[in-house]
Design an enzyme around this catalytic site. Structure first.
Site, PDB file in Angstrom:
ATOM      1  N   HIS A 147       0.862  -1.183   0.000  1.00 59.72           N
ATOM      2  CA  HIS A 147       0.000   0.000   0.000  1.00 59.72           C
ATOM      3  C   HIS A 147       0.899   1.234   0.000  1.00 59.72           C
ATOM      4  CE1 HIS A 147      -3.347   2.657   0.737  1.00 59.72           C
ATOM      5  NE2 HIS A 147      -2.763   3.130   1.830  1.00 59.72           N
ATOM      6  N   GLY A 165      -4.737   8.202   4.846  1.00 58.75           N
ATOM      7  CA  GLY A 165      -5.135   9.538   5.247  1.00 58.75           C
ATOM      8  C   GLY A 165      -4.004  10.455   5.639  1.00 58.75           C
ATOM      9  N   GLY A 167      -1.731  11.610   3.697  1.00 60.90           N
ATOM     10  CA  GLY A 167      -1.486  12.595   2.647  1.00 60.90           C
ATOM     11  C   GLY A 167      -0.568  12.132   1.533  1.00 60.90           C
ATOM     12  N   LYS A 168      -0.456  10.832   1.328  1.00 63.87           N
ATOM     13  CA  LYS A 168       0.434  10.304   0.281  1.00 63.87           C
ATOM     14  C   LYS A 168      -0.013  10.751  -1.106  1.00 63.87           C
ATOM     15  CE  LYS A 168      -0.159   6.009   1.411  1.00 63.87           C
ATOM     16  NZ  LYS A 168      -1.083   6.228   2.530  1.00 63.87           N
ATOM     17  N   SER A 169      -1.294  10.573  -1.410  1.00 67.84           N
ATOM     18  CA  SER A 169      -1.791  10.900  -2.743  1.00 67.84           C
ATOM     19  C   SER A 169      -1.727  12.404  -3.007  1.00 67.84           C
ATOM     20  CB  SER A 169      -3.228  10.392  -2.917  1.00 67.84           C
ATOM     21  OG  SER A 169      -3.278   8.980  -2.862  1.00 67.84           O
ATOM     22  N   ASP A 186      -1.810   3.895  -4.667  1.00 67.79           N
ATOM     23  CA  ASP A 186      -2.585   3.034  -3.775  1.00 67.79           C
ATOM     24  C   ASP A 186      -2.005   1.624  -3.658  1.00 67.79           C
ATOM     25  OD1 ASP A 186      -4.528   2.547  -1.906  1.00 67.79           O
ATOM     26  OD2 ASP A 186      -6.009   1.904  -3.373  1.00 67.79           O
ATOM     27  N   GLU A 212      -6.876   8.691  -6.181  1.00 69.66           N
ATOM     28  CA  GLU A 212      -8.049   9.033  -5.374  1.00 69.66           C
ATOM     29  C   GLU A 212      -7.677  10.167  -4.429  1.00 69.66           C
ATOM     30  OE1 GLU A 212     -10.861   7.297  -1.787  1.00 69.66           O
ATOM     31  OE2 GLU A 212      -9.394   5.983  -2.753  1.00 69.66           O
ATOM     32  N   ARG A 253      18.208  14.942  12.594  1.00 72.18           N
ATOM     33  CA  ARG A 253      18.309  16.317  12.126  1.00 72.18           C
ATOM     34  C   ARG A 253      19.607  16.576  11.367  1.00 72.18           C
ATOM     35  NH1 ARG A 253      16.626  20.349  16.916  1.00 72.18           N
ATOM     36  NH2 ARG A 253      16.781  21.778  15.136  1.00 72.18           N
TER      37      ARG A 253
END
Length: 329
Positions: A147, A165, A167-169, A186, A212, A253
């Site tokens: 995925h 959810g 925010g990958k797409s 996806d 999507e 960092r």
């Protein structure tokens, strides 16, 4: 491993073009086209045609070039057909004649008798061998689905992973808008090619270039941004895991920590990037891609920074800068 059995008929049905085309056609033994291909290798039956079958691997595709074809003609002229019959009666997947060579009618009739597929190609022997091995390396490569989103950013194949959810797409859409290319959204299928390369593509080629976007719906990236915004497959050269910002977690960092993920025994460089309002994740991913390219060229920014700091400390300038302004107090 392969999800289903791969047969000679499947090999004939492959849609390959350009330098990958096999240009195969069946000229005899069609009843045997259901024979399975189980070994990703070929054999040129020189010794077998002389009658030596001690180490014969009948599970390989048998390749007949000009040398083998000339020897077969010699055997027919001498009426010494026992080795030919033994070869065709064995459970070989198929016999391939290169250079558009055509065997004698007697050979084809014997192949029909034993239901041994005889294939023909105009490609010369060495080139055909290379192409077929490349095809086999893809077909027999171990594979699995993940995925995530696979993109090409500045020539680097980057696999974005993270919880649904995160925010990958949306991040991938911004990168496509900035001129980079989408491979799959996806569901990504990865496979290990030649034991050293991880290749990725859409698990379903019909929908792999659709995205999507929550609140917008499904979009066709190639139609919106042009054919130059997509590609069918790409090597996975970096994995970036997007996660919600965790204030209790200590994030790297400096960049001296080298993280990897294991894919089929191959170590792929990876990064954990925290997501929170105000962070421009697409720009960070672009910087990560360019930094990875620099590393592949032999330059490591974090290591160079660390060495410069050590040199600065050794010169004594660091102590002077630290104590100089405080000595008067």
């Amino acid at each position: 491993m392969m999800e289903k059995n791969f047969t000679v008929l499947d090999l004939l049905d492959l849609e390959l073009h350009g330098q990958n085309a096999l240009d195969l056609r069946c000229i005899a033994g069609r009843k045997g086209l259901s024979r399975e291909l189980t070994i990703p290798d070929i054999n040129r039956p020189g010794l077998e045609l002389t009658g030596f079958f001690e180490a014969f691997d009948s599970a390989r595709v048998q390749l007949f070039g000009r040398g083998e074809s000339a020897y077969v003609e010699k055997l027919y002229s001498e009426r010494s057909l026992s080795s030919i019959e033994k070869l065709l009666s064995s459970p070989v997947p198929a016999v391939v004649f290169t250079h558009n060579l055509s065997p004698r009618e007697e050979f084809l009739q014997m192949a029909e008798k034993y239901s041994c597929p005889v294939l023909q190609t105009p490609v010369e022997s060495t080139e055909f061998s290379s192409r077929l091995i490349r095809v086999f390396s893809n077909i027999f490569a171990p594979k699995k689905t993940l995925h995530g989103v696979l993109l090409e950013v500045y020539g680097v194949g980057i696999l974005l992973t993270g919880h649904s959810g995160v925010g990958k797409s949306e991040c991938a859409l911004e990168l496509v808008e900035r001129g980079h290319r989408l491979v799959a959204d996806d569901i990504v299928e990865i496979r290990c090619v030649n034991g050293s390369t991880i290749m990725g593509q859409g698990a379903n080629k019909l929908i792999s270039h659709h995205m999507e976007i929550r609140g917008l719906g499904v979009i066709n990236v190639s139609r919106l941004y042009g054919i130059g915004s997509i590609r069918d497959q790409k090597e996975v050269q970096m994995v970036i895991h997007l996660e919600e910002w965790d204030s209790t977690k200590l994030y790297d960092r400096v960049g001296t920590d080298f993280q990897t993920v294991d894919m089929f025994g191959i170590k792929v460089p990876s990064l954990d990037i925290p997501v929170k309002p105000g962070r421009n994740i697409p720009i960070i991913i672009e910087a990560a891609a360019m930094n990875e390219r620099l590393k592949s060229m032999g330059y490591n920014s974090a290591r160079d920074f660390n060495q410069n700091v050590l040199k600065w400390i050794e010169t004594g300038e660091a102590q002077a800068a630290y104590y100089g302004s405080d000595d008067s107090y």
